[in-house]
Design an enzyme around this catalytic site. Structure first.
Site, PDB file in Angstrom:
ATOM      1  N   HIS A 108      -7.022  -5.487  -1.958  1.00 37.67           N
ATOM      2  CA  HIS A 108      -5.954  -4.636  -1.433  1.00 37.67           C
ATOM      3  C   HIS A 108      -5.153  -5.412  -0.392  1.00 37.67           C
ATOM      4  CE1 HIS A 108      -3.896  -0.877  -1.062  1.00 37.67           C
ATOM      5  NE2 HIS A 108      -4.165  -0.758   0.222  1.00 37.67           N
ATOM      6  N   ASP A 155      -8.652  -4.917  -6.353  1.00 35.56           N
ATOM      7  CA  ASP A 155      -8.337  -3.839  -5.409  1.00 35.56           C
ATOM      8  C   ASP A 155      -9.155  -2.599  -5.755  1.00 35.56           C
ATOM      9  OD1 ASP A 155      -7.178  -1.976  -3.705  1.00 35.56           O
ATOM     10  OD2 ASP A 155      -5.145  -2.716  -4.029  1.00 35.56           O
ATOM     11  N   SER A 159       0.849  -1.183   0.000  1.00 35.03           N
ATOM     12  CA  SER A 159       0.000   0.000   0.000  1.00 35.03           C
ATOM     13  C   SER A 159       0.900   1.253   0.000  1.00 35.03           C
ATOM     14  CB  SER A 159      -0.957  -0.028   1.186  1.00 35.03           C
ATOM     15  OG  SER A 159      -1.984   0.914   1.024  1.00 35.03           O
TER      16      SER A 159
END
Length: 522
Positions: A469, A437, A355
């Site tokens: 994600h 995602d 991330s």
């Protein structure tokens, strides 16, 4: 049970009361105005008590509805800085005698306070409060509350390590006995029964699998339930060191270092593992990726760079508008410390994360292209402008403070996007993404891969079509780390386990393979 559902309007969560026995539901609050509303169980029913709205400057305002009343009245207002630092009311106790809350409005450290409900009947927006506890570190939480009254009994404040604050002195003997039970481990009270005579307790450390125990308060005796991963107990794991680093401007950088025990002397291959968020933090404890990398022959460092939560208001707000700038400087400064201390081999340093940590990995190869030998980017954004455009509808109520922390309106988004500088990449890069995602879309990785191809730059790119994600399916996770450790072995020379059937047992797809990266088909 009260749940929030955004099936009517994806931007807002209506509150529904669900009957767990029949499955029936009734509407408690329809969110049409952008407010975030919280409820408490008071006098045998769910009651709406607090209403929060984010202001245009990123600050927060709270309205209060006292039990038994129908209307809302203004209660508290916090600046952007105070809100980001955790200032917020929490809720009432069970009999609505007190309203509790956290404040961080003065010296940058949080405190637990409470307002007497009787006084809230008549005061305006300056209602006086009573200080329950002033934290001495950057984060404060409630570990245990009385199940009958909901009054906080044990607090926990966490800096590099955690410590407990006993509010209810009747629990002193229990905590003393639990400390003896835990021995060289830490313990955390996970939950209790309705009489608070039986506690569920977690015992944890940096070198052992977590254990869950039942603690009987009447007999002051514990009974072990299970170990989360007992097979780990056969191994001698590497300790996680809590260390204090300093950024170039003097800002404190609380960090965690795990050293590999495979090579005992001299600078070693080194992985900088960057946490996501970025408004999040790394903690001390058993860290599976730290242990894996240390086992393969790498020292591993995780840094709570500026903008991380849990280390005070100053540390958090120092990250405002500092993507690709001072936040990245902190990571570079930590690497330089490891080199200067003879811990890291300056020619064998990899930056890796998921991330925002994936963004930092891309920033590492584009902003400081000669510092890192390679990078691993897991579901990281490459273009900050398109990242902001893809914010999901349900984030709308908190969009303003998030944009302000990024620096929207004050920084050039293209200038802080690694995609802009893809042609600077000189070192091997492995990119990982989940096709589903919705937070960081697959196009974020596809864009930088396409840019590298147009510049004739090699890149390894793998996609999991059934992930979002993060990689959750254990089979996919096994394939992912099989590829990562093989990639790292090629770049840093550490150990790796043969991939075997891991890839074919997963959903993983190769989208791009790099001859320079030395990746293999199986």
């Amino acid at each position: 049970m009260v749940i929030g559902l955004n099936d009517r309007d994806p931007r807002y969560h209506d509150l529904w009361v669900i009957n767990l026995e029949t499955g029936e539901r009734r509407l408690l609050y329809e969110a049409n105005d952008g407010h975030l509303v919280s409820v408490d169980w008071i006098d045998g029913d769910w009651q709406l008590v607090l209403r929060n709205r984010i202001q245009p400057d990123g600050g927060s305002t709270y309205d209060l509805r006292l039990p038994g009343q129908k209307g809302w009245k203004p209660f508290l207002s916090f600046s952007f800085e105070e809100s980001q630092a955790g200032s917020a009311p929490l809720g009432f106790d069970r009999n609505a005698t007190w309203l509790y809350g956290f404040l961080n409005i003065k010296d940058g450290l949080p405190c637990l306070v409470r307002w007497r409900t009787e006084a809230l009947q008549s005061c305006k927006e300056d209602c006086p409060y009573e200080l329950v506890y002033q934290s001495k570190s950057g984060t404060l939480g409630v570990e245990l509350s009385d199940p009958k009254t909901h009054a906080p009994q044990i607090l926990i404040e966490t800096d590099l390590r955690s410590r407990k604050i006993i509010i209810d002195q009747e629990l002193v003997n229990d905590l003393s006995a639990l400390k003896q039970l835990a021995k060289d481990r830490e313990f955390y009270i996970v939950n209790d029964d309705v009489d608070s005579m039986t506690w569920l307790v977690s015992l944890y450390s940096d070198t052992h699998s977590p254990q869950y125990w039942i603690w009987n308060r009447n007999h002051k005796k514990g009974q072990k339930l299970f170990s989360v991963n007992p097979s780990l107990d056969k191994y001698k794991l590497s300790a996680m060191e809590s260390i204090e680093l300093r950024a170039r401007d003097g800002l404190r950088l609380p960090s965690y270092l795990t050293r590999s025990t495979l090579n005992q002397s001299g600078p070693q291959p080194f992985v900088l593992l960057v946490h996501g968020g970025p408004q999040a933090r790394d903690y001390w404890g058993l860290h599976s990726v730290h242990q894996l990398l240390a086992n393969r022959g790498y020292h591993v460092l995780s840094v709570n760079y500026r903008g991380s939560t849990g280390f005070g208001k100053r540390h958090l707000l120092a990250g405002e508008g500092q993507w690709y700038a001072a936040m990245q400087d902190d990571l570079v400064d930590a690497v330089q410390w490891a080199v200067d201390e003879g811990i890291a081999d300056p020619k064998k340093i990899v930056i890796m994360g998921g991330s925002y940590g994936g963004y930092a990995a891309l920033a590492g190869l584009t902003r400081d292209p000669e510092l890192f030998a390679a990078a691993v980017d897991i579901v990281g954004p490459s273009n900050v402008e398109t990242l902001l455009e893809s914010i999901p509808p349900y984030w709308e109520p908190i969009r303003k403070p998030w944009e302000r922390m990024v620096g929207v309106g004050r920084v050039d988004l293209a200038a802080i996007s690694p995609l802009t500088y893809a042609n600077r990449i000189q070192r091997p890069l492995l990119i990982v993404h989940g096709a589903n995602d919705v937070r960081v879309k697959l196009s974020e990785s596809e864009s930088i891969v396409a840019a590298m191809h147009s510049n004739n730059l090699p890149v390894d790119f793998i996609v999991f079509p059934d992930e979002g994600h993060g990689i959750e399916d254990p089979r996919n996770s096994l394939a992912l780390y099989a590829v990562i450790e093989k990639f790292l072995a090629k770049q840093l020379g550490g150990r790796f386990e043969p991939i075997g059937e891991a890839i074919q047992d997963s959903s993983m797809q190769w989208r791009s393979k790099s001859g320079a990266g030395g990746m293999i088909n199986k």
